[in-house]
Structures are given as C-alpha cells and as structure tokens.
Design a protein around this motif. Structure first.
Motif, PDB file in Angstrom:
ATOM      1  N   PHE A  69       1.267  -1.379  -0.293  1.00  0.00           N
ATOM      2  CA  PHE A  69      -0.255  -0.118   0.088  1.00  0.00           C
ATOM      3  C   PHE A  69       0.830   0.963   0.335  1.00  0.00           C
ATOM      4  O   PHE A  69      -0.131   2.200  -0.546  1.00  0.00           O
ATOM      5  CB  PHE A  69      -0.591  -0.028   1.255  1.00  0.00           C
ATOM      6  N   ALA A  70       1.553   1.288   0.277  1.00  0.00           N
ATOM      7  CA  ALA A  70       2.760   2.522   0.512  1.00  0.00           C
ATOM      8  C   ALA A  70       3.219   3.093  -0.931  1.00  0.00           C
ATOM      9  O   ALA A  70       3.647   4.211  -1.052  1.00  0.00           O
ATOM     10  CB  ALA A  70       4.002   1.801   1.335  1.00  0.00           C
ATOM     11  N   PHE A  71       3.499   2.157  -1.518  1.00  0.00           N
ATOM     12  CA  PHE A  71       3.355   2.614  -2.882  1.00  0.00           C
ATOM     13  C   PHE A  71       2.483   3.110  -4.175  1.00  0.00           C
ATOM     14  O   PHE A  71       2.385   3.026  -5.419  1.00  0.00           O
ATOM     15  CB  PHE A  71       4.496   1.893  -3.378  1.00  0.00           C
ATOM     16  N   ILE A  72       0.928   3.310  -3.586  1.00  0.00           N
ATOM     17  CA  ILE A  72      -0.024   3.394  -4.447  1.00  0.00           C
ATOM     18  C   ILE A  72      -0.137   4.451  -5.235  1.00  0.00           C
ATOM     19  O   ILE A  72      -0.302   4.962  -6.171  1.00  0.00           O
ATOM     20  CB  ILE A  72      -1.644   3.151  -3.470  1.00  0.00           C
ATOM     21  N   ALA A  73       0.278   5.878  -4.108  1.00  0.00           N
ATOM     22  CA  ALA A  73       0.551   7.465  -4.506  1.00  0.00           C
ATOM     23  C   ALA A  73       1.610   7.503  -5.995  1.00  0.00           C
ATOM     24  O   ALA A  73       1.764   7.358  -6.513  1.00  0.00           O
ATOM     25  CB  ALA A  73       0.598   8.002  -3.730  1.00  0.00           C
ATOM     26  N   PRO A  74       2.783   6.780  -5.104  1.00  0.00           N
ATOM     27  CA  PRO A  74       3.612   6.745  -6.301  1.00  0.00           C
ATOM     28  C   PRO A  74       3.995   5.472  -7.978  1.00  0.00           C
ATOM     29  O   PRO A  74       4.110   6.451  -9.075  1.00  0.00           O
ATOM     30  CB  PRO A  74       5.226   5.891  -6.093  1.00  0.00           C
ATOM     31  N   ILE A  75       3.338   4.520  -7.613  1.00  0.00           N
ATOM     32  CA  ILE A  75       2.429   4.321  -8.738  1.00  0.00           C
ATOM     33  C   ILE A  75       1.720   4.887  -9.640  1.00  0.00           C
ATOM     34  O   ILE A  75       2.306   4.847 -10.839  1.00  0.00           O
ATOM     35  CB  ILE A  75       2.073   2.135  -8.768  1.00  0.00           C
ATOM     36  N   SER A  76       0.330   5.229  -8.974  1.00  0.00           N
ATOM     37  CA  SER A  76      -0.170   5.572 -10.041  1.00  0.00           C
ATOM     38  C   SER A  76       0.454   6.956 -10.478  1.00  0.00           C
ATOM     39  O   SER A  76      -0.240   6.947 -11.453  1.00  0.00           O
ATOM     40  CB  SER A  76      -1.105   6.675  -8.840  1.00  0.00           C
ATOM     41  N   TYR A  77       0.989   7.873 -10.223  1.00  0.00           N
ATOM     42  CA  TYR A  77       1.148   9.292 -10.605  1.00  0.00           C
ATOM     43  C   TYR A  77       2.724   8.759 -11.653  1.00  0.00           C
ATOM     44  O   TYR A  77       2.717   9.590 -12.170  1.00  0.00           O
ATOM     45  CB  TYR A  77       2.675  10.279  -9.519  1.00  0.00           C
ATOM     46  N   GLY A  78       3.519   7.584 -11.060  1.00  0.00           N
ATOM     47  CA  GLY A  78       4.605   7.124 -12.462  1.00  0.00           C
ATOM     48  C   GLY A  78       3.625   6.564 -13.275  1.00  0.00           C
ATOM     49  O   GLY A  78       4.020   6.806 -14.477  1.00  0.00           O
ATOM     50  N   SER A  89      10.425   0.179 -13.521  1.00  0.00           N
ATOM     51  CA  SER A  89      12.354   0.928 -12.855  1.00  0.00           C
ATOM     52  C   SER A  89      12.418   1.179 -11.677  1.00  0.00           C
ATOM     53  O   SER A  89      13.514   0.631 -11.190  1.00  0.00           O
ATOM     54  CB  SER A  89      12.994   1.572 -14.759  1.00  0.00           C
ATOM     55  N   GLY A  90      11.419   2.363 -11.617  1.00  0.00           N
ATOM     56  CA  GLY A  90      11.642   2.626 -10.136  1.00  0.00           C
ATOM     57  C   GLY A  90      11.055   1.885  -9.279  1.00  0.00           C
ATOM     58  O   GLY A  90      12.520   1.596  -8.012  1.00  0.00           O
ATOM     59  N   LEU A  91      10.530   0.908  -9.260  1.00  0.00           N
ATOM     60  CA  LEU A  91       9.836  -0.571  -8.193  1.00  0.00           C
ATOM     61  C   LEU A  91      11.452  -1.106  -7.654  1.00  0.00           C
ATOM     62  O   LEU A  91      11.805  -2.118  -6.803  1.00  0.00           O
ATOM     63  CB  LEU A  91       8.685  -1.366  -9.032  1.00  0.00           C
ATOM     64  N   ILE A  92      11.642  -1.849  -9.314  1.00  0.00           N
ATOM     65  CA  ILE A  92      12.963  -2.809  -9.018  1.00  0.00           C
ATOM     66  C   ILE A  92      14.525  -2.266  -7.954  1.00  0.00           C
ATOM     67  O   ILE A  92      14.738  -2.236  -7.356  1.00  0.00           O
ATOM     68  CB  ILE A  92      13.850  -2.342  -9.833  1.00  0.00           C
ATOM     69  N   ALA A  93      14.385  -0.641  -8.971  1.00  0.00           N
ATOM     70  CA  ALA A  93      15.368  -0.108  -7.849  1.00  0.00           C
ATOM     71  C   ALA A  93      15.123   0.296  -6.379  1.00  0.00           C
ATOM     72  O   ALA A  93      15.480  -0.085  -5.623  1.00  0.00           O
ATOM     73  CB  ALA A  93      15.667   1.856  -8.453  1.00  0.00           C
ATOM     74  N   ALA A  94      13.797   0.207  -5.613  1.00  0.00           N
ATOM     75  CA  ALA A  94      13.337   0.347  -4.519  1.00  0.00           C
ATOM     76  C   ALA A  94      13.730  -0.727  -4.281  1.00  0.00           C
ATOM     77  O   ALA A  94      13.866  -1.263  -2.818  1.00  0.00           O
ATOM     78  CB  ALA A  94      11.755   0.457  -4.489  1.00  0.00           C
ATOM     79  N   GLY A  95      13.361  -2.053  -4.606  1.00  0.00           N
ATOM     80  CA  GLY A  95      13.808  -3.804  -4.070  1.00  0.00           C
ATOM     81  C   GLY A  95      15.199  -3.024  -4.125  1.00  0.00           C
ATOM     82  O   GLY A  95      15.269  -4.152  -2.694  1.00  0.00           O
ATOM     83  N   ALA A 220       7.458  -5.626 -19.397  1.00  0.00           N
ATOM     84  CA  ALA A 220       8.755  -5.804 -18.521  1.00  0.00           C
ATOM     85  C   ALA A 220       9.183  -4.139 -18.480  1.00  0.00           C
ATOM     86  O   ALA A 220       8.232  -3.314 -19.286  1.00  0.00           O
ATOM     87  CB  ALA A 220       9.593  -6.239 -19.864  1.00  0.00           C
ATOM     88  N   PRO A 221      10.470  -4.128 -18.167  1.00  0.00           N
ATOM     89  CA  PRO A 221      10.277  -3.067 -17.592  1.00  0.00           C
ATOM     90  C   PRO A 221      11.760  -2.227 -18.580  1.00  0.00           C
ATOM     91  O   PRO A 221      12.118  -2.806 -19.687  1.00  0.00           O
ATOM     92  CB  PRO A 221      10.948  -3.100 -16.048  1.00  0.00           C
ATOM     93  N   GLU A 222      11.120  -0.552 -18.252  1.00  0.00           N
ATOM     94  CA  GLU A 222      12.195   0.206 -19.597  1.00  0.00           C
ATOM     95  C   GLU A 222      12.407   1.447 -18.295  1.00  0.00           C
ATOM     96  O   GLU A 222      11.800   2.210 -17.951  1.00  0.00           O
ATOM     97  CB  GLU A 222      11.591   0.651 -20.369  1.00  0.00           C
ATOM     98  N   PHE A 223      14.823   1.202 -18.320  1.00  0.00           N
ATOM     99  CA  PHE A 223      14.756   2.252 -17.311  1.00  0.00           C
ATOM    100  C   PHE A 223      14.591   3.594 -17.678  1.00  0.00           C
ATOM    101  O   PHE A 223      13.972   4.099 -18.755  1.00  0.00           O
ATOM    102  CB  PHE A 223      16.420   2.088 -18.746  1.00  0.00           C
ATOM    103  N   ILE A 228      13.026   6.221 -11.660  1.00  0.00           N
ATOM    104  CA  ILE A 228      13.760   5.580 -10.052  1.00  0.00           C
ATOM    105  C   ILE A 228      14.284   6.629  -9.537  1.00  0.00           C
ATOM    106  O   ILE A 228      13.741   6.481  -7.937  1.00  0.00           O
ATOM    107  CB  ILE A 228      15.183   5.530 -11.075  1.00  0.00           C
ATOM    108  N   LEU A 229      14.299   8.189  -9.293  1.00  0.00           N
ATOM    109  CA  LEU A 229      14.012   9.064  -8.331  1.00  0.00           C
ATOM    110  C   LEU A 229      13.679   9.737  -7.729  1.00  0.00           C
ATOM    111  O   LEU A 229      13.788   9.465  -6.252  1.00  0.00           O
ATOM    112  CB  LEU A 229      14.778  10.168  -9.038  1.00  0.00           C
ATOM    113  N   PHE A 230      11.889   9.667  -7.508  1.00  0.00           N
ATOM    114  CA  PHE A 230      10.777   9.212  -8.107  1.00  0.00           C
ATOM    115  C   PHE A 230      10.494   8.437  -6.641  1.00  0.00           C
ATOM    116  O   PHE A 230       9.889   8.840  -5.701  1.00  0.00           O
ATOM    117  CB  PHE A 230       9.981   9.711  -8.562  1.00  0.00           C
ATOM    118  N   ILE A 231      10.222   7.011  -7.410  1.00  0.00           N
ATOM    119  CA  ILE A 231       9.775   6.228  -6.282  1.00  0.00           C
ATOM    120  C   ILE A 231      10.985   5.229  -5.222  1.00  0.00           C
ATOM    121  O   ILE A 231      10.312   5.470  -4.665  1.00  0.00           O
ATOM    122  CB  ILE A 231      10.283   4.787  -7.404  1.00  0.00           C
ATOM    123  N   LEU A 232      11.938   5.857  -5.585  1.00  0.00           N
ATOM    124  CA  LEU A 232      13.614   5.652  -4.533  1.00  0.00           C
ATOM    125  C   LEU A 232      12.957   5.743  -3.265  1.00  0.00           C
ATOM    126  O   LEU A 232      12.996   5.414  -2.355  1.00  0.00           O
ATOM    127  CB  LEU A 232      14.692   5.649  -4.871  1.00  0.00           C
TER     128      LEU A 232
END
Length: 416
Positions: A69-78, A89-95, A220-223, A228-232
């Motif tokens: 749930f913590a990523f709902i807002a950033p994913i929606s915006y992204g 790609s931002g979610l991969i960086a978070a992991g 599939a993700p795209e860099f 990345i900087l927004f979601i990390l």
C-alpha cells in the motif's frame, strides 16, 4: 507417505488458501487503484513469497508477500506520467535498496539497523500503517471502493454483510474447535458470502465471462531515471514495516527471526521479491501485516502454509474461471474481515513499544513518536527538489532523522 503426512498437507493447503483470501482484497486493490493488472499482482505475490522462502530457507518465517500500500500514490503518478514499463524501473530500484540495506546489516551487524530504527521509530510507523489502512477497511465494509470514491454495494446491504463477516470471524476464532478454529477467515468469508447471495449483491457475470485459462498482462520494465528518483525514497516505509512484521511474527511464534535467519536475509528476500515482481509488471511486494494478524488469530505457524498460499496465488493468476469466482466476492465481505485485521496491525505497533519498555515520560521519546504519528496520519507533505514526501514515508524518514539528531535525555529529563 504416511496418512498423517497427507492429512497435514491437506490441512496446510486449506489454511494456505485461507491466508490468500486474507491478502486477496488488499492484494488486488493496489493494482486496481494504480492501473496495473490484478492477475499479474497475484502471480508476482506468489513468486515473490517463494523467492523470500528460498532466500530464508534455513529458518523461514510464516510470512506472505504481496502488493504494498505504501507505493499506491507513487505508482499511480508514475503510470500516468511515464507509463507502466518506466514505473517498473523505479520499483526495481526500490527492491535493490532493500538489498543494499541487507548487506549493510550483514557488514555492520543487526545492531546497526536497531540503532537506526529503534522501537520508538518502528512502533509508531507500524501503528500508522494500521491506522492509515483503516479507512480502506471501513470504506469497503460500507460497500465503497477502498478510496471511498465509488459506491459498489448500497450501504444498507453492505453494513449487514460486513458485520456478519466481522462477527463470524470473531466467534469462529473464539468458540470453534479443532480444524475449524484454524479457518476463521475462510469461515467468515463463506458465511458472509452466502448472506450476500441471498441479499442479491453477488454478480456472477465475471465467472461466465472469464476463460478457463488466461495469461496475465505481463509488462517488461524500461529504464527511466526520473521514475527511479521519484519512487526510490518511498522504500523506507515498507522497509520499516518489514522490520515491524519480523518483530511481530517473532513475538507471535516465539521464534526470534531477527537472529535466524536475521534481518540481513529477510530484507534481502523482501528486496529480491520486489525487484522480481517489477520484472513482470507487478506492484512491489511487502510482508503482509494482515496475514501476520491472521497467523496471530489462527496460531498456524508452519511456513509451508505460506508456500501453499503462494502456489495458490500463481495458479489463480492463470485460471480465469477461478479468478472470476474470487472476483464475485463482494467488497463488504473483505471489508468486514479487514476491520479486525488492520486493527491488529496497529495493535502490533503498540505492542512493539510496550515490549521495548519505552518510557512515555521521556520528552525525547514523546517527540519522536508524536511527530511520526502526526506526519504519517495527518498527511504532512514536504517537497525536496520537486519530489513530494508524505504519509508513512515522510513519517518514517522524520523519525529516523529525529532519532539521530535529538540529544539523549538526562536522567531527570521527564515530563511530570
């Protein structure tokens, strides 16, 4: 195979499916709200849980991983700004941030993370998670979508169904005996589902319209550096939630998972699960507090149960008819169950503070706890370089910073 072994496996599989039911409402709500595919989320939840178990195979906690749930807002915006592939790609960086934290713990020891994230930080963050999620449960119990913007079931019908689900779960967990005491959530779903059918709020069209076999819409993700900087930075909130869950499940099962397999491995498993999920176009995985609450209620501590839950999630992702059946479960049914489970999350945060013997007469402790709660729940927002920080993420970061910069209290430094 002995008959007793077979019986244990059948019982574990039933309880595992029950835990998937517990996670299902929140699991699919995240992709629905953010524009991702719910079937992909089911698949990545199952795969992510199996990855977590593989990493921690020496001492696997009974944990289920699914949509955060913590990523709902950033994913929606992204998704709206850069598209699903770039957002991944931002979610991969978070992991991968989790992975970095796990190696820092591996190099400096568990005390490093405990000093960085003491109970005065972890406790109120976990409390905030439960309280922030509570409107989702309340809205669903009243027949609305999780954000309350859409009325799905009329209130008069929804409140009856959700209360039947809530009280059925309470009474089954308190009064049932034998194997029935292990399935209060599944029992509550069945009872309230039958009530919902008689009230005419169950729509069976998803079952008739669904194919028997359907491949989820993998992406599939795209860099993308901006994504990345927004979601990390958001990853700090579920990282703290993970630690709170490890503390909670350790307390529930009487096994110290902070020592074995240790945060160095559980965080690694969580991070890899999140990155793997993003590779397929799924939302970030996090240890599900509501499932931990279900473990508390059922006292089913065998990690193999979560393996069955993960397998069921993967199968569900490909079986269209099965997914169609689950899609007919009315929102108030899941809302009624979540009313209790999200309250349990907040209670776990309170117990974290109690177990640590936090001195609430100490001004330093009160300042840290108060600011985390108010910033997280109140919706405070700061902007750094055009990147907004709010909610649990802001509360967590603020708590960490305050814990590092505030002076330690004097012996006579107490509020009278």
């Amino acid at each position: 195979m002995k008959p007793t072994d077979y019986n244990f496996r059948v019982k574990d599989s039933i309880i595992g499916i029950q835990f998937l039911f517990v996670a299902f409402g929140a699991l699919v709500l995240v992709p629905i709200l953010t524009g991702l595919d719910p079937n992909v989320a089911l698949f990545t939840a199952g795969i992510g849980t199996l990855v977590f178990q593989l990493v921690n195979r020496g001492a696997v906690p009974p944990i289920f991983l699914a949509s955060s749930f913590a990523f709902i807002a950033p994913i929606s915006y992204g998704v709206k700004t850069w598209g699903i592939a770039a957002t991944m790609s931002g979610l991969i960086a978070a992991g991968l941030l989790y992975v970095v934290l796990s190696f820092l713990i591996r190099a400096k020891g568990d005390q490093f993370i405990h000093k960085l994230l003491p109970a005065t930080v972890v406790g109120p963050v976990v409390i905030s998670i439960g309280l922030i999620l509570s409107p989702v449960a309340v809205n669903m119990a009243m027949g609305k979508s999780g954000d309350g913007s859409i009325v799905i079931v009329p209130f008069e019908n929804a409140i009856i169904i959700s209360m039947v689900a809530l009280f059925s779960m309470m009474f089954i967990s308190l009064l049932a005996k034998g194997i029935f005491r292990l399935v209060p959530i599944l029992g509550a779903i069945i009872i309230s589902y039958i009530v919902a059918i008689f009230m005419g709020v169950v729509d069976f069209s998803p079952v008739s319209n669904a194919a028997w076999f359907a491949i989820p819409s993998f992406t599939a993700p795209e860099f993308n550096w901006q994504a990345i900087l927004f979601i990390l930075p958001i990853a700090i909130a579920p990282a703290i939630e993970h630690i709170g869950d490890m503390l909670a499940i350790s307390n529930v099962t009487k096994n110290d998972y902070l020592k074995k397999p240790g945060l160095k491995n559980t965080l690694l498993g969580d991070g890899l699960a999140t990155s793997v999920a993003a590779l397929f176009g799924g939302p970030p995985n996090t240890t599900y507090s509501e499932v931990t609450g279900a473990v508390t209620v059922t006292k089913a501590y065998n990690p193999a149960i979560m393996t069955w839950a993960a397998i069921a999630a993967v199968v569900l992702a490909f079986v269209g008819k099965l997914g169609g059946i689950l899609a007919t479960i009315p929102v108030p049914v899941m809302g009624g169950i979540m009313l209790l489970l999200f309250g349990i999350i907040a209670s776990v945060g309170i117990s974290t503070l109690v177990r640590a013997n936090i001195d609430f007469n100490c001004p330093r402790n009160l300042i840290i706890i108060s600011i985390i709660l108010v910033f997280s729940i109140g919706g405070m927002t700061f902007n750094f370089g055009g990147v907004p920080f709010s909610g649990i993420g802001l509360g967590a970061i603020t708590g960490i910073v305050l814990n590092l910069i505030l002076p330690q209290p004097r012996k006579d430094d107490h509020i009278i």
